[in-house]
Design an enzyme around this catalytic site. Sequence first.
Site, PDB file in Angstrom:
ATOM      1  N   TRP A 102       0.621  -1.249  -0.049  1.00 42.35           N
ATOM      2  CA  TRP A 102      -0.031   0.024  -0.105  1.00 42.35           C
ATOM      3  C   TRP A 102       0.825   1.204   0.015  1.00 42.35           C
ATOM      4  CZ3 TRP A 102      -4.061  -1.281  -2.040  1.00 42.35           C
ATOM      5  CH2 TRP A 102      -4.980  -2.282  -1.631  1.00 42.35           C
ATOM      6  N   ASP A 172      -1.725   6.748   6.228  1.00 39.33           N
ATOM      7  CA  ASP A 172      -2.990   5.802   5.684  1.00 39.33           C
ATOM      8  C   ASP A 172      -3.333   4.834   6.909  1.00 39.33           C
ATOM      9  OD1 ASP A 172      -4.249   3.709   4.747  1.00 39.33           O
ATOM     10  OD2 ASP A 172      -2.937   3.159   3.151  1.00 39.33           O
ATOM     11  N   LYS A 196     -12.707  -2.037   7.081  1.00 39.92           N
ATOM     12  CA  LYS A 196     -12.047  -2.977   7.763  1.00 39.92           C
ATOM     13  C   LYS A 196     -12.452  -2.925   9.148  1.00 39.92           C
ATOM     14  CE  LYS A 196      -8.358  -2.507   4.595  1.00 39.92           C
ATOM     15  NZ  LYS A 196      -8.509  -3.687   3.623  1.00 39.92           N
TER      16      LYS A 196
HETATM   17  C1  LIG Z   1      -3.377  -0.092   4.246  1.00 41.98           C
HETATM   18  C2  LIG Z   1      -4.308  -0.066   2.954  1.00 41.98           C
HETATM   19  N1  LIG Z   1      -4.214   1.097   2.208  1.00 41.98           N
HETATM   20  C3  LIG Z   1      -4.937   1.427   1.167  1.00 41.98           C
HETATM   21  C4  LIG Z   1      -5.812   0.297   0.958  1.00 41.98           C
HETATM   22  C5  LIG Z   1      -6.734   0.282  -0.328  1.00 41.98           C
HETATM   23  O1  LIG Z   1      -8.267   0.709   0.063  1.00 41.98           O
HETATM   24  P1  LIG Z   1      -9.216   0.837  -0.959  1.00 41.98           P
HETATM   25  O2  LIG Z   1      -9.592  -0.339  -1.685  1.00 41.98           O
HETATM   26  O3  LIG Z   1     -10.185   1.356  -0.082  1.00 41.98           O
HETATM   27  O4  LIG Z   1      -8.967   1.806  -1.894  1.00 41.98           O
HETATM   28  C6  LIG Z   1      -6.010  -0.938   1.682  1.00 41.98           C
HETATM   29  C7  LIG Z   1      -6.876  -1.970   1.147  1.00 41.98           C
HETATM   30  O5  LIG Z   1      -7.119  -2.980   1.599  1.00 41.98           O
HETATM   31  C8  LIG Z   1      -5.397  -1.165   2.862  1.00 41.98           C
HETATM   32  O6  LIG Z   1      -5.224  -2.244   3.481  1.00 41.98           O
END
Ligand SMILES: Cc1ncc(COP(=O)(O)O)c(C=O)c1O
Length: 360
Positions: A102, A172, A196
């Site tokens: 991520w 994030d 989550k």
């Molecule tokens: C830490 C983290 N950041 C970003 C994301 C991406 O999220 P989204 O699917 O809401 O764009 C995720 C998805 O699992 C994640 O776990």
Amino acid sequence: MTRLHNFGAGPGVLPLEVIKACKKNLEELGSSGLGLMETSHRSPVFQAIVDEADARLRRLLGIPDDYSVLFLQGGASLQFHMSALNLLDRGEHAEIIVTGTWSQKAYSEIDKLGEVRAIWDGAQEGFTRVPDHSEYSVSEDAAYIHYTSNNTIYGTQFHEMPDSRGRPMVVDASSDITGARLDVSAHDVVYAGAQKNLGPSGVTVVILSPWALEKGREGLPSMLDYKVHESKGSLFNTPNTYGIFVLKEVLGWIERGGGVQTAIDRNAAKASLLYGHLDSSDFWAPRALKSSRSVMNATWRISDHGLEAAFLEGAEERGLMGLKGHRSVGGIRASMYNALELSSVEALVAWMTEFESMHS
Ligand SMILES: Cc1ncc(COP(=O)(O)O)c(C=O)c1O
């Protein structure tokens, strides 16, 4: 109906009482005579829902009064880009701690807009840990630093916030918000997809310091402009009304349960049971280094990788769902978000014990 044990990484398990509240309000929102998904986002009844979601989040996370809270769409993935679009001026650069997929994605989205420098990158080590303060340095002229508090895929987590050396900090927090300690006042942007620990997919929480709100560049497309969303109280366009309702309910459930500290304690108990078992025998091979292990997502291999498919199949037969590791890393992953009961981890450990005795 039997509800199975949901170890999925997201969308993840939700509290049953929240699901029941959704079910009831889908047909009629309160006593309004209209169903939740049929209610205008401009109605007083929906405004009360937004206000309550905002108030609950502020109380739970101790958000300073002068910070803004937005409920947006586009997921955390849009925030990789949107935070940079709003915060990074021409000629400036962002710095990022790369601890997994991520943050790699955040890196590449910032890179499309301006300069970004990785001040630490765990890729060579297979993302088995997060760095400590001595392993990176932040430039005095960094516009901001970005990190991922919990690495959902590799199962690592910052147990101590990075040291931004006084520079603005963006986090994030998608996979540990409300389930781990978070000092909002030490950050300028906190963002998290809800699916989550906060609710369903399709709603993203963004928390902005006064600095982050002010920094916003002029002339951005409205939908990508924090100032526009803030000035309209998250109602610039039609928001995910259903998602915001569920978020409000989840936040209410956390508050009634004793707040974030209680959630942290419950999560610690679940994680300690599972990691304790993983450490008890060489049959199991936990992926993350001990000091960086995530309380929310535990990842491991079976030392004999060839047994993993049978383990996962047997798990599903016993109602233990969502344990397959992310497709990019394989192995096994147990996500233990706030709403996962300790009894689910006990059931998992019981299956691990049985499986190990069958194969050793
Ligand atoms: C830490 C983290 N950041 C970003 C994301 C991406 O999220 P989204 O699917 O809401 O764009 C995720 C998805 O699992 C994640 O776990």
